[in-house]
Design a protein around this motif. Structure first.
Motif, PDB file in Angstrom:
ATOM      1  N   ALA A   1       0.830  -1.207   0.000  1.00  0.00           N
ATOM      2  CA  ALA A   1       0.000   0.000   0.000  1.00  0.00           C
ATOM      3  C   ALA A   1       0.865   1.257   0.000  1.00  0.00           C
ATOM      4  O   ALA A   1       0.575   2.228  -0.715  1.00  0.00           O
ATOM      5  CB  ALA A   1      -0.942  -0.014   1.197  1.00  0.00           C
ATOM      6  N   MET A   2       1.937   1.251   0.781  1.00  0.00           N
ATOM      7  CA  MET A   2       2.802   2.420   0.870  1.00  0.00           C
ATOM      8  C   MET A   2       3.505   2.695  -0.452  1.00  0.00           C
ATOM      9  O   MET A   2       3.550   3.836  -0.934  1.00  0.00           O
ATOM     10  CB  MET A   2       3.839   2.229   1.973  1.00  0.00           C
ATOM     11  N   VAL A   3       4.061   1.644  -1.057  1.00  0.00           N
ATOM     12  CA  VAL A   3       4.755   1.814  -2.331  1.00  0.00           C
ATOM     13  C   VAL A   3       3.779   2.258  -3.418  1.00  0.00           C
ATOM     14  O   VAL A   3       4.088   3.115  -4.259  1.00  0.00           O
ATOM     15  CB  VAL A   3       5.488   0.523  -2.731  1.00  0.00           C
ATOM     16  N   ALA A   4       2.568   1.698  -3.399  1.00  0.00           N
ATOM     17  CA  ALA A   4       1.563   2.082  -4.397  1.00  0.00           C
ATOM     18  C   ALA A   4       1.230   3.566  -4.303  1.00  0.00           C
ATOM     19  O   ALA A   4       1.040   4.237  -5.325  1.00  0.00           O
ATOM     20  CB  ALA A   4       0.303   1.235  -4.225  1.00  0.00           C
ATOM     21  N   ARG A   5       1.170   4.098  -3.100  1.00  0.00           N
ATOM     22  CA  ARG A   5       0.909   5.533  -2.937  1.00  0.00           C
ATOM     23  C   ARG A   5       2.046   6.365  -3.527  1.00  0.00           C
ATOM     24  O   ARG A   5       1.808   7.435  -4.093  1.00  0.00           O
ATOM     25  CB  ARG A   5       0.724   5.874  -1.456  1.00  0.00           C
ATOM     26  N   ASP A   6       3.270   5.873  -3.413  1.00  0.00           N
ATOM     27  CA  ASP A   6       4.429   6.645  -3.853  1.00  0.00           C
ATOM     28  C   ASP A   6       4.638   6.607  -5.361  1.00  0.00           C
ATOM     29  O   ASP A   6       5.081   7.598  -5.964  1.00  0.00           O
ATOM     30  CB  ASP A   6       5.698   6.141  -3.160  1.00  0.00           C
ATOM     31  N   VAL A   7       4.378   5.464  -6.004  1.00  0.00           N
ATOM     32  CA  VAL A   7       4.775   5.312  -7.406  1.00  0.00           C
ATOM     33  C   VAL A   7       3.616   5.398  -8.395  1.00  0.00           C
ATOM     34  O   VAL A   7       3.843   5.330  -9.597  1.00  0.00           O
ATOM     35  CB  VAL A   7       5.538   3.982  -7.623  1.00  0.00           C
ATOM     36  N   ASN A   8       2.385   5.514  -7.896  1.00  0.00           N
ATOM     37  CA  ASN A   8       1.221   5.669  -8.780  1.00  0.00           C
ATOM     38  C   ASN A   8       1.212   4.611  -9.886  1.00  0.00           C
ATOM     39  O   ASN A   8       1.322   4.927 -11.084  1.00  0.00           O
ATOM     40  CB  ASN A   8       1.209   7.068  -9.399  1.00  0.00           C
TER      41      ASN A   8
ATOM     42  N   ARG B   1      -5.523  -4.972   4.925  1.00  0.00           N
ATOM     43  CA  ARG B   1      -4.650  -3.820   4.640  1.00  0.00           C
ATOM     44  C   ARG B   1      -4.570  -3.555   3.147  1.00  0.00           C
ATOM     45  O   ARG B   1      -4.589  -2.402   2.700  1.00  0.00           O
ATOM     46  CB  ARG B   1      -3.257  -4.060   5.208  1.00  0.00           C
ATOM     47  N   TRP B   2      -4.433  -4.612   2.360  1.00  0.00           N
ATOM     48  CA  TRP B   2      -4.416  -4.438   0.912  1.00  0.00           C
ATOM     49  C   TRP B   2      -5.736  -3.836   0.436  1.00  0.00           C
ATOM     50  O   TRP B   2      -5.754  -2.937  -0.396  1.00  0.00           O
ATOM     51  CB  TRP B   2      -4.188  -5.783   0.229  1.00  0.00           C
ATOM     52  N   ARG B   3      -6.827  -4.352   0.962  1.00  0.00           N
ATOM     53  CA  ARG B   3      -8.156  -3.866   0.556  1.00  0.00           C
ATOM     54  C   ARG B   3      -8.272  -2.369   0.818  1.00  0.00           C
ATOM     55  O   ARG B   3      -8.751  -1.613  -0.037  1.00  0.00           O
ATOM     56  CB  ARG B   3      -9.220  -4.651   1.320  1.00  0.00           C
ATOM     57  N   GLU B   4      -7.834  -1.937   1.985  1.00  0.00           N
ATOM     58  CA  GLU B   4      -7.887  -0.517   2.314  1.00  0.00           C
ATOM     59  C   GLU B   4      -6.943   0.292   1.432  1.00  0.00           C
ATOM     60  O   GLU B   4      -7.276   1.385   0.970  1.00  0.00           O
ATOM     61  CB  GLU B   4      -7.534  -0.318   3.789  1.00  0.00           C
ATOM     62  N   GLY B   5      -5.755  -0.257   1.175  1.00  0.00           N
ATOM     63  CA  GLY B   5      -4.764   0.461   0.392  1.00  0.00           C
ATOM     64  C   GLY B   5      -5.127   0.609  -1.071  1.00  0.00           C
ATOM     65  O   GLY B   5      -4.697   1.560  -1.740  1.00  0.00           O
ATOM     66  N   LEU B   6      -5.929  -0.317  -1.606  1.00  0.00           N
ATOM     67  CA  LEU B   6      -6.305  -0.266  -3.012  1.00  0.00           C
ATOM     68  C   LEU B   6      -7.451   0.698  -3.278  1.00  0.00           C
ATOM     69  O   LEU B   6      -7.668   1.101  -4.430  1.00  0.00           O
ATOM     70  CB  LEU B   6      -6.700  -1.663  -3.506  1.00  0.00           C
ATOM     71  N   GLN B   7      -8.179   1.061  -2.246  1.00  0.00           N
ATOM     72  CA  GLN B   7      -9.314   1.965  -2.425  1.00  0.00           C
ATOM     73  C   GLN B   7      -8.838   3.311  -2.957  1.00  0.00           C
ATOM     74  O   GLN B   7      -7.904   3.906  -2.430  1.00  0.00           O
ATOM     75  CB  GLN B   7     -10.057   2.164  -1.109  1.00  0.00           C
ATOM     76  N   GLY B   8      -9.465   3.768  -4.004  1.00  0.00           N
ATOM     77  CA  GLY B   8      -9.131   5.069  -4.555  1.00  0.00           C
ATOM     78  C   GLY B   8      -8.006   5.070  -5.561  1.00  0.00           C
ATOM     79  O   GLY B   8      -7.778   6.091  -6.223  1.00  0.00           O
ATOM     80  N   LEU B   9      -7.272   3.964  -5.692  1.00  0.00           N
ATOM     81  CA  LEU B   9      -6.206   3.903  -6.697  1.00  0.00           C
ATOM     82  C   LEU B   9      -6.806   3.724  -8.094  1.00  0.00           C
ATOM     83  O   LEU B   9      -7.809   3.032  -8.273  1.00  0.00           O
ATOM     84  CB  LEU B   9      -5.259   2.747  -6.399  1.00  0.00           C
ATOM     85  N   LYS B  10      -6.171   4.338  -9.079  1.00  0.00           N
ATOM     86  CA  LYS B  10      -6.647   4.220 -10.452  1.00  0.00           C
ATOM     87  C   LYS B  10      -6.075   2.999 -11.162  1.00  0.00           C
ATOM     88  O   LYS B  10      -6.449   2.711 -12.300  1.00  0.00           O
ATOM     89  CB  LYS B  10      -6.283   5.484 -11.228  1.00  0.00           C
TER      90      LYS B  10
ATOM     91  N   SER C   1     -11.997  -4.118  -3.511  1.00  0.00           N
ATOM     92  CA  SER C   1     -12.194  -2.692  -3.229  1.00  0.00           C
ATOM     93  C   SER C   1     -11.793  -1.820  -4.405  1.00  0.00           C
ATOM     94  O   SER C   1     -12.082  -0.624  -4.427  1.00  0.00           O
ATOM     95  CB  SER C   1     -11.392  -2.283  -1.993  1.00  0.00           C
ATOM     96  N   SER C   2     -11.104  -2.412  -5.374  1.00  0.00           N
ATOM     97  CA  SER C   2     -10.667  -1.666  -6.551  1.00  0.00           C
ATOM     98  C   SER C   2     -11.806  -1.556  -7.554  1.00  0.00           C
ATOM     99  O   SER C   2     -12.623  -2.471  -7.706  1.00  0.00           O
ATOM    100  CB  SER C   2      -9.470  -2.360  -7.202  1.00  0.00           C
ATOM    101  N   GLY C   3     -11.820  -0.458  -8.278  1.00  0.00           N
ATOM    102  CA  GLY C   3     -12.861  -0.265  -9.274  1.00  0.00           C
ATOM    103  C   GLY C   3     -12.543  -0.880 -10.618  1.00  0.00           C
ATOM    104  O   GLY C   3     -13.387  -0.871 -11.514  1.00  0.00           O
TER     105      GLY C   3
END
Length: 412
Positions: A121-128, A154-163, A181-183
């Motif tokens: 989740a942390m890396v996903a936020r950083d590297v888009n 944690r993964w479920r929460e971290g994936l929310q809102g990612l494109k 949780s991903s669209g």
């Protein structure tokens, strides 16, 4: 395509230079590749460096308990059909190692990155990322890793809102729960041989009902989604129903599943499955895994198995004539110090194989084999094991640091 590469700031350039220098010193001192220490130094100087280095890349993140290093390598090879790739091919999969890898990718189009489960989740936020591949979740490093249900949450929460497009294994209930949780999810029927971490529903805690390839919760109805990609024997089935043959040099069903996921990821970037799979044929080994080496006149195949799910998949590679086997287990920091997982492995699968036991925790393993009723010999060193085992290619199965120990001894 990601945005065009922008010149790094003076601070970022200094961080990259300092990181490379630290890595070079580490290598010169014989302390490994230096990727981790180099990344730590660079991030200390510029905490935003990971984001800056990935801004011009189309990024793929790959995470799982098992198979992420191999799948990362397969995706990287496939995407090279579309442009230059930068990847942490040696498996340094925490932020420091990823930062070191990306520092060499100024001219790359794609970044294909293996990510430790805890840092996804942390890396996903950083590297888009443009795409995230999720393969499986099972128990691993029990003394310090999160319980699998907690990790999925944690993964479920971290994936929310990612494109990002999430390419996920429809056969693992924990992966499905995390990815839901991903669209934008591409479901892959990659299989799940190890099921002992997914008998209860991750949504409500009810009992999952399994029938053939399907699974569903009897209480809340949470169940297997319909996949659009699938592994079918020796073929990948694409969303149009076309079957593409898999001709890997890597052995086993698990690697065919990895290739199926890699083909689905490649398609997100416009690489057709026939081209992706053809490029994957060039992969013969991954960081020493599956390598066949000769040492002291004996031929050994090096196999990595870090947890019960990994050992189960590895045993399927040596079914058939009872080849001699070396089993080696350590319990150092990188392995996890709790060896209770040995009792979850079905070592009766090795009955009939001549077995030599090595490693720091060889006595723990010996007790487990004794209870399983499997014959074995405890050995202090690899040369002793080679002398005791009968002729024939030896299958050497080891967990993480024990595998590295074997590689050093055989010069691989």
């Amino acid at each position: 395509m990601a945005e065009s590469s922008q010149p790094l700031s003076a601070r970022a350039r200094l961080a990259v230079t300092a990181g490379k220098a630290a890595a070079a010193v580490s290598r010169a001192a014989g302390r490994g590749s230096g990727s981790v220490i180099g990344g730590r130094v660079a991030l200390k100087l510029d905490p935003e460096l990971l984001s800056r280095l990935s801004g011009h890349l189309d990024v793929v993140l790959v995470s799982a308990t098992n198979g992420k290093t191999t799948t990362t390598r397969l995706i990287a090879e496939a995407l090279r059909a579309g442009g230059e790739v930068v990847s942490n091919a040696l498996g340094a999969n925490m932020p420091a190692g990823i930062t070191s890898a990306l520092s060499a990718g100024a001219k790359a189009r794609f970044g294909v990155l293996e990510v430790d489960e805890k840092y996804l989740a942390m890396v996903a936020r950083d590297v888009n990322p443009k795409t995230i591949a999720l393969l499986n979740l099972s128990r691993d490093q029990l003394d310090r890793a999160a319980e699998t249900r907690m990790l999925a949450e944690r993964w479920r929460e971290g994936l929310q809102g990612l494109k990002a497009t999430v390419v996920a294994n429809a056969d693992d209930p924990l992966i499905v729960w995390a990815a839901s949780s991903s669209g934008n999810v591409v479901w892959v029927a990659a299989g799940q041989e190890w099921k002992d971490d997914a008998w209860s529903c991750p949504s409500c805690g009810g009992v999952l009902k399994r029938e053939a390839d399907d699974w569903r919760c009897g209480a809340c109805g949470f169940g297997r989604p319909t996949p659009t990609w699938a592994l079918s024997g020796d073929h990948v089935l694409d969303p149009h129903g076309s079957a593409w043959p898999i001709h890997l040099q890597l052995p086993g069903r698990a690697n065919k599943a990895n290739a199926t996921t890699a083909a689905a990821v490649s398609a997100v970037f416009g690489i057709p499955p026939q081209i992706a799979l053809q490029r994957m044929q060039s992969v013969t080994a991954v960081a020493g895994r599956y390598d066949v080496v000769t040492h002291q006149g004996r031929e050994l195949r090096l196999l990595l198995a870090k947890n019960p799910a990994g050992w189960l998949e590895t045993f399927s590679l040596i079914d058939g004539p009872p080849a001699p086997v070396i089993l080696s287990v350590n319990a150092r920091s990188a392995d996890g110090t709790d060896t209770s997982w040995l009792w979850d492995v079905d070592y009766t699968r090795l009955a009939g194989h001549p077995i030599a036991v090595l490693g720091d925790r060889r006595l723990d393993l010996a007790v487990r084999l004794e209870v399983a009723g499997v014959d074995f010999r405890v050995c202090e060193t690899l040369p002793q094991a080679l002398q005791l085992l009968p002729p024939g290619r030896i299958e050497a199965i080891a967990n993480y640091t024990a595998f590295q120990d074997l590689r050093r001894v055989v010069g691989n």
